[in-house]
Design an enzyme around this catalytic site. Structure first.
Site: not given
Ligand code: 8X3
Length: 255
Positions: A138, A151
């Site tokens: 990502s 994340y």
């Molecule tokens: C997804 C992109 O911007 O939501 O992996 O982290 S974001």
């Protein structure tokens, strides 16, 4: 000889779209995920594989279970392409209120899940003589944003693992490719992130004229995986035109 591709997280979104495209390219696709009903539907739509021939073969897999990954390794006799796609985000808490269980879960799925599957299938990728490992990371793998701490930490980890693996495999017949998407609107990513809150998930994309689709990313994954054998796409960053940078997103005002 039909080439075999294993795609994790194949029951929806980018994983399902990638499985479809690889099947259309003539691969035998082991579509691996937890939800059997969705995999069966995918196989019915994309064409079910007969034996080791082209098409989709559903396989029930939980990347957080070593036992489940061992069963995958035992079932897959050949692996030319591995797409480590299973992953996801949970929550948007600031670090000051970070939920330890959520952060552990994100690390387990995104980083350790990729590690388990990579370890299990790497000998077969090498044995293929021309293996390709695609890691779906990502833009959060190299950029932080408010509320994205857990994340981004997991995706940074997955990115570091990918770079390390490429160094360690130099000289082996395996390419290590990272595909890093920005804003992609899939049916589940944001809904899962917000615990099923569809309205909150929709706000992520509010007014954005054209977020990427799962198929846009699948197109990039398949392109990377089908370059000539000596061509390694180290990292492909893909965003919608409306997202010039993580925080620079064009939105139509009255949406
Ligand atoms: C997804 C992109 O911007 O939501 O992996 O982290 S974001």
């Amino acid at each position: 000889m039909t080439k075999t591709a294993v795609v994790t997280g194949a029951s929806s979104g980018i994983g399902a779209a990638t499985a479809r495209r690889l099947a259309a390219e003539g691969f035998h696709v082991v579509a691996a995920a937890r939800r059997r009903d969705r995999l069966d539907k995918l196989a019915a739509e994309a064409g079910a594989a007969e034996g080791g021939g082209p098409g989709v073969e559903p396989f029930m897999l939980d990347v957080t279970s070593q036992e489940s990954v061992d069963a995958l390794a035992a079932a897959v006799t050949r692996c030319d392409v591995l797409v480590n796609n299973a992953g996801g985000a949970i929550g948007m808490d600031p670090v000051a209120e970070g939920d330890v269980a959520d952060w552990q879960r994100m690390y387990d799925v995104n980083v350790l899940g990729s590690l388990r599957v990579t370890r299990a299938l790497l000998p077969k990728l090498i044995a293929s003589g021309d293996g390709v490992l695609v890691m779906l990371t990502s833009t959060a793998g190299f950029i932080a944003y408010e509320g994205g701490g857990g994340y981004a930490a997991a995706k940074h980890g997955q990115t570091a693992m990918t770079e390390t693996l490429r160094l360690e495999l130099c000289g082996e017949p395996v390419r290590v490719v990272e595909v890093a998407p920005g804003m992609v609107k899939t049916e589940e990513f944001s809904v899962n992130r917000f615990g099923g809150d569809v309205e909150r998930a929709e706000k992520v994309y509010a007014g954005v004229p054209d977020p990427l689709t799962a198929d846009d990313v699948a197109d990039a994954v398949v392109w990377c995986a089908t370059r000539p054998s000596h061509v390694n796409i180290d990292r492909l960053v893909i965003r919608p035109r409306a997202q010039a940078a993580q925080h620079k997103v064009y939105r139509v005002a009255d949406a």
